[in-house]
Write a protein that holds these residues in place. Structure first.
Motif, PDB file in Angstrom:
ATOM      1  N   SER A 187      -0.370   1.237   4.630  1.00 37.44           N
ATOM      2  CA  SER A 187      -1.772   1.004   4.271  1.00 37.44           C
ATOM      3  C   SER A 187      -2.190   1.864   3.085  1.00 37.44           C
ATOM      4  N   THR A 247       0.547 -13.085   3.031  1.00 41.67           N
ATOM      5  CA  THR A 247       0.402 -11.740   2.455  1.00 41.67           C
ATOM      6  C   THR A 247       1.069 -11.649   1.090  1.00 41.67           C
ATOM      7  N   LEU A 295      -4.388  -5.686   2.727  1.00 41.91           N
ATOM      8  CA  LEU A 295      -4.577  -4.464   3.509  1.00 41.91           C
ATOM      9  C   LEU A 295      -4.865  -4.791   4.971  1.00 41.91           C
ATOM     10  N   HIS A 330      -0.746 -10.931  -2.491  1.00 43.90           N
ATOM     11  CA  HIS A 330      -0.312  -9.785  -3.305  1.00 43.90           C
ATOM     12  C   HIS A 330      -0.014 -10.222  -4.738  1.00 43.90           C
ATOM     13  N   PHE A 387      -6.239  -7.852  -2.613  1.00 40.59           N
ATOM     14  CA  PHE A 387      -5.592  -6.670  -2.043  1.00 40.59           C
ATOM     15  C   PHE A 387      -6.257  -6.236  -0.737  1.00 40.59           C
ATOM     16  N   GLU A 388      -7.546  -6.443  -0.591  1.00 40.53           N
ATOM     17  CA  GLU A 388      -8.204  -6.107   0.677  1.00 40.53           C
ATOM     18  C   GLU A 388      -7.737  -7.033   1.797  1.00 40.53           C
ATOM     19  N   HIS A 436      -0.696   2.703   0.382  1.00 45.42           N
ATOM     20  CA  HIS A 436      -0.391   2.115  -0.932  1.00 45.42           C
ATOM     21  C   HIS A 436      -1.533   1.221  -1.398  1.00 45.42           C
ATOM     22  N   TYR A 437      -2.024   0.357  -0.515  1.00 51.22           N
ATOM     23  CA  TYR A 437      -3.081  -0.579  -0.910  1.00 51.22           C
ATOM     24  C   TYR A 437      -4.438   0.109  -1.016  1.00 51.22           C
TER      25      TYR A 437
END
Length: 644
Positions: free
Chosen positions: A592, A551, A578, A555, A574-575, A594-595
């Motif tokens: 969640s 992760t 998420l 990011h 980013f997906e 935020h993304y």
């Protein structure tokens, strides 16, 4: 350049300047009322007439020079006329005429003032008044549905407080509760601001309408949003707290300051229900280590000495009337002969000790929403500590079924999921099962709150190693989460135990990741991306798909792609992040959000907006600015779609 030629931004800057002058002006100096008077002029030219009048009143109260006060009265008359309050303008005019008649002002100056009065009163009335700040509380009350339980102050009719031997007092649902329902709406008994916020927030109501703060005229480092809050604070507690503010005693003593404010507020309140709710909070006397209890006791004695030596508390208060008679429980009245000074002091020390211990396990951290720079997202910032007696009745769970929202100093507790009739309403005291391993949670709760947690997250086998899953290797049999449990490799998904760690690959991936970070610092994004791709390839081969290291890699790659304008690649990263966040924190979690916001900025992804609205409403309420921003974005998408 004349005043009328200034731009609005210049007046805003001047307000900030005069506010700073007021904050640093010495007590009882002429600089303080002059700064406030000058600020009133800037407010007038910004059409903030109500705020201008408040500053005029404050400047006069602070002994603005008498020979110049006619200027303030003239300005006040103009404000009242522009607000279409003719009767108040007439009252102010009468005061001004009396000043002109009784003062030693030269005749030529009196004539000049009369001409100005004539000019002002002949001016056309203007009823427009630009309001800069909305009343968050009024807006809040107009938007929520909340019926209070007559037997449980500040709590919903849908919950009750009950008792049993196993868990003591706790809160339960007396009917089916839907996700989002409001369970508590409560104002604190009192609160104390963290030191970083004493100039930004009102120290009585915690509101942020502080562009024209009103200082206490004695200590000058305690600020309020208006005279009403100042007056309420002064009569409730600040008259005895003020000398300590002058000596800057309260900066580094934490909850001891809040304990003092609880005592002072209890001594002045007429609300005996609220008074006794405080006394009946749990107090960990018999659970605290002796050395800790001694430290609390010494602090209580020092605060009592402060009240005795530096305030009028003992001189102006009859302890029997202001405290002892309010107790419904006779245990708090015994063994003290308050006709003697020593017993008076001992009695107050004992109460301060009790309040300090109660706050150590019952105080709430008050937060406010602040925007995250460079994003459309917000985060919670800790700003104060307060005591909410009704909400404190909720027991802890590592997987709570409520969320806490703060509007100024008001606490709103909402159901975070559907709750069945008879189910316990539980808060989280800090340790959450999705954030902290069970061993650390149990240690923290035992150390601070003196109990062993037996919630479902701590007892259900499938949740016992939930956090470990996100630090796991990839199981070679099922691709599940292979964890090191008590020095044995164990798959949480297929129970396979006979596997070996890929330590060399992990070490190699870590080295490549560090090299990528170094390339970023050297402003070499292409080099960094190349290394991160190699790192990601290795980590995906050996780590569980939702491992934190994967992760983190995704990011960082997403940030670099965004910086160099490769939006599609950035969104893809980013997906993937998420998906991992949803797996750990839930699909409708604050993490969640935020993304989701980040992806919609890059992708203009309309399909996420309804989800964003739902999460935003749930965690922040329809009354919040972040919710307003989301609704505006939805409207913008609709307009764009319609025009195309």
């Amino acid at each position: 350049m004349g005043n009328k030629e200034f731009q609005a931004k210049d007046y805003v800057k001047s307000i900030e300047l005069y506010t700073k002058c007021a904050q640093y002006a010495p007590a009882n100096s002429c600089e303080l009322p002059i700064a406030i008077a000058n600020r009133s002029a800037s407010l007038f030219y910004l059409n903030r007439y109500d705020d201008c009048i408040k500053d005029i009143e404050l400047a006069i109260k602070l002994n603005y020079p008498k020979h110049l006060q006619y200027k303030l009265y003239l300005r006040a008359i103009q404000c009242y006329l522009k607000l279409n309050k003719q009767h108040l303008a007439d009252e102010m005019l009468s005061k001004l005429q009396k000043i002109i008649h009784d003062s030693d002002i030269e005749t030529s100056m009196k004539d000049s003032i009369k001409l100005k009065i004539h000019s002002i009163t002949d001016t056309e009335l203007c009823v427009q008044n630009i309001v800069q700040n909305t009343n968050d509380l009024l807006r809040l009350k107009s938007q929520i549905i909340f019926e209070e339980n007559v037997n449980f102050p500040n709590a919903s009719v849908n919950v009750d407080i009950v008792y049993n031997e196993e868990v003591g007092r706790h809160v339960v649902a007396n009917k089916y509760i839907k996700k989002g329902d409001i369970l508590f709406l409560e104002k604190p008994i009192c609160f104390t601001l963290l030191s970083d916020n004493i100039y930004n927030l009102c120290q009585y109501c915690n509101c942020s309408n502080m562009d024209i703060p009103v200082p206490c005229t004695t200590c000058l480092n305690t600020f309020y949003c208006d005279n009403k809050c100042l007056s309420e604070a002064w009569t409730s507690y600040h008259c005895w707290e003020c000398p300590g503010s002058q000596m800057e005693l309260w900066k580094n003593i934490g909850l001891a300051h809040l304990a003092l404010k609880v005592l002072l507020t209890c001594s002045t309140t007429k609300d005996e229900i609220k008074f006794n709710d405080i006394q009946n909070l749990d107090t960990p006397f018999d659970k605290l280590p002796a050395e800790s209890l001694i430290l609390y006791g010494i602090t209580a004695i020092m605060l009592t000495t402060y009240l005795l030596e530096y305030t009028t508390f003992f001189k102006t208060n009859n302890l029997e009337d202001c405290l002892m008679k309010k107790f419904l429980d006779n245990r708090f009245k015994l063994n003290f002969n308050i006709t003697t000074s020593s017993d008076k002091h001992l009695y107050i020390s004992s109460l301060l000790l009790r309040y300090s211990l109660q706050l150590s396990i019952n105080a709430h951290t008050i937060t406010r929403l602040i925007p995250i720079n460079g994003t459309e997202d917000y985060k919670d910032e800790k700003v104060a500590a307060g005591i909410y007696t009704s909400a404190s009745m909720m027991n802890h769970s590592c997987d709570p079924n409520i969320i806490n929202i703060f509007v100024n100093d008001y606490l709103i507790v909402r159901a975070s999921r559907d709750i069945t009739e008879g189910e316990e309403i539980s808060n989280c005291y800090g340790p959450h099962y999705a954030k902290m391993p069970i061993r650390d949670r149990q240690y923290n709760l035992q150390n601070q709150y003196y109990f062993k947690c037996k919630c479902k997250a701590c007892t259900l086998p499938e949740l016992r190693y939930f956090v470990e899953r996100f630090h796991a290797m990839k199981c070679r049999r099922c691709n599940g989460a292979l964890c090191n449990i008590n020095n044995f490799m164990y798959c949480l998904d297929c129970n396979n135990r006979s596997q070996i760690q890929s330590s060399n690959e992990i070490r190699k991936a870590d080295e490549i990741f560090e090299a990528a970070q170094a390339a970023i610092l050297l402003s070499k994004p292409v080099v960094a991306l190349d290394k991160l791709k190699k790192c990601l390839h290795i980590r995906r081969a050996v780590l569980y798909k939702y491992n934190e290291d994967i992760t983190l890699t995704l990011h960082l790659m997403g940030d670099i792609y965004k910086a160099i304008g490769q939006w599609v690649d950035s969104i893809m990263c980013f997906e993937n992040v998420l998906a991992a966040i949803r797996e750990r924190c839930g699909p409708n979690s604050r993490d969640s959000l935020h993304y989701l916001l980040l992806i919609t900025i890059l992708k203009k992804a309309e399909e996420y907006l309804n989800e964003i609205e739902e999460i935003t409403n749930h965690y922040y309420g329809t009354w919040s600015k972040v919710y307003d921003d989301v609704k505006k974005k939805q409207k913008d998408f609709i307009l764009i779609s319609y025009n195309t």
